[in-house]
Design a protein around this motif. Structure first.
Motif, PDB file in Angstrom:
ATOM      1  N   MET A 159      88.663   8.184  15.966  1.00 41.46           N
ATOM      2  CA  MET A 159      89.121   7.288  14.919  1.00 41.46           C
ATOM      3  C   MET A 159      87.953   6.612  14.205  1.00 41.46           C
ATOM      4  O   MET A 159      88.014   6.411  13.000  1.00 41.46           O
ATOM      5  CB  MET A 159      90.086   6.241  15.498  1.00 41.46           C
ATOM      6  CG  MET A 159      91.423   6.861  15.888  1.00 41.46           C
ATOM      7  SD  MET A 159      92.790   5.851  16.547  1.00 41.46           S
ATOM      8  CE  MET A 159      92.271   4.222  16.670  1.00 41.46           C
ATOM      9  N   ASP A 178      84.957   7.890  13.705  1.00 40.14           N
ATOM     10  CA  ASP A 178      84.371   8.872  12.787  1.00 40.14           C
ATOM     11  C   ASP A 178      85.200   9.011  11.511  1.00 40.14           C
ATOM     12  O   ASP A 178      84.638   9.149  10.416  1.00 40.14           O
ATOM     13  CB  ASP A 178      84.243  10.237  13.463  1.00 40.14           C
ATOM     14  CG  ASP A 178      83.159  10.269  14.531  1.00 40.14           C
ATOM     15  OD1 ASP A 178      82.274   9.385  14.519  1.00 40.14           O
ATOM     16  OD2 ASP A 178      83.198  11.163  15.381  1.00 40.14           O
ATOM     17  N   LYS A 179      86.510   8.983  11.643  1.00 41.69           N
ATOM     18  CA  LYS A 179      87.387   9.091  10.477  1.00 41.69           C
ATOM     19  C   LYS A 179      87.137   7.939   9.502  1.00 41.69           C
ATOM     20  O   LYS A 179      87.061   8.143   8.288  1.00 41.69           O
ATOM     21  CB  LYS A 179      88.851   9.122  10.919  1.00 41.69           C
ATOM     22  CG  LYS A 179      89.812   9.430   9.810  1.00 41.69           C
ATOM     23  CD  LYS A 179      91.225   9.612  10.355  1.00 41.69           C
ATOM     24  CE  LYS A 179      92.161  10.017   9.240  1.00 41.69           C
ATOM     25  NZ  LYS A 179      93.531  10.223   9.722  1.00 41.69           N
ATOM     26  N   ASP A 206      83.566   8.322   7.953  1.00 36.03           N
ATOM     27  CA  ASP A 206      83.533   9.433   6.993  1.00 36.03           C
ATOM     28  C   ASP A 206      84.298   9.144   5.705  1.00 36.03           C
ATOM     29  O   ASP A 206      83.987   9.721   4.662  1.00 36.03           O
ATOM     30  CB  ASP A 206      84.097  10.708   7.623  1.00 36.03           C
ATOM     31  CG  ASP A 206      83.205  11.272   8.717  1.00 36.03           C
ATOM     32  OD1 ASP A 206      82.032  10.864   8.805  1.00 36.03           O
ATOM     33  OD2 ASP A 206      83.701  12.116   9.491  1.00 36.03           O
ATOM     34  N   ASN A 207      85.296   8.273   5.752  1.00 32.70           N
ATOM     35  CA  ASN A 207      86.167   8.070   4.593  1.00 32.70           C
ATOM     36  C   ASN A 207      85.998   6.727   3.893  1.00 32.70           C
ATOM     37  O   ASN A 207      86.536   6.530   2.804  1.00 32.70           O
ATOM     38  CB  ASN A 207      87.633   8.241   5.006  1.00 32.70           C
ATOM     39  CG  ASN A 207      87.921   9.687   5.331  1.00 32.70           C
ATOM     40  OD1 ASN A 207      87.996  10.527   4.453  1.00 32.70           O
ATOM     41  ND2 ASN A 207      88.042   9.992   6.611  1.00 32.70           N
TER      42      ASN A 207
END
Length: 103
Positions: free
Chosen positions: A1, A3-4, A7-8
């Protein structure tokens, strides 16, 4: 979670605002400096990990459903857990203004 989120998240807008406001972080260079995108990502990861650690600690009590928070330098990470002490959700915010008042 984590990393998500990393990344976003819109790091560009954070950089633009910090540069426009000349928002410096102490500890970055002599007299502080405006954080780079890498500095922001590292700090965000640290904030998220801290909020998650608090949320998953069975001894830690949540205050009125607001989750567990770790914040610094404009970055605010929040984590929530399930009733079974599992991670349910995390959030990262960049806050430049906020106001509360009570009677």
């Amino acid at each position: 979670m984590i990393d998500k989120i990393i990344d976003n998240f819109n790091w560009h807008i954070v950089e633009v605002v910090m540069e426009e406001l000349n928002w410096k972080w102490a500890g970055l260079g002599e007299g502080g400096s405006i954080p780079t995108k890498l500095d922001l990502k590292v700090a965000a990861q640290e904030r998220l990990e801290s909020a998650i650690k608090q949320a998953l600690d069975p001894k830690s009590k949540e205050d009125k459903g607001i989750g567990w928070i770790s914040a610094s330098g404009g970055l605010k990470a929040t984590a929530w857990r399930t009733k079974n002490y599992k991670l349910a959700q995390i959030r990262l915010e960049f806050i430049i203004e906020e106001w509360d008042a009570t009677k």
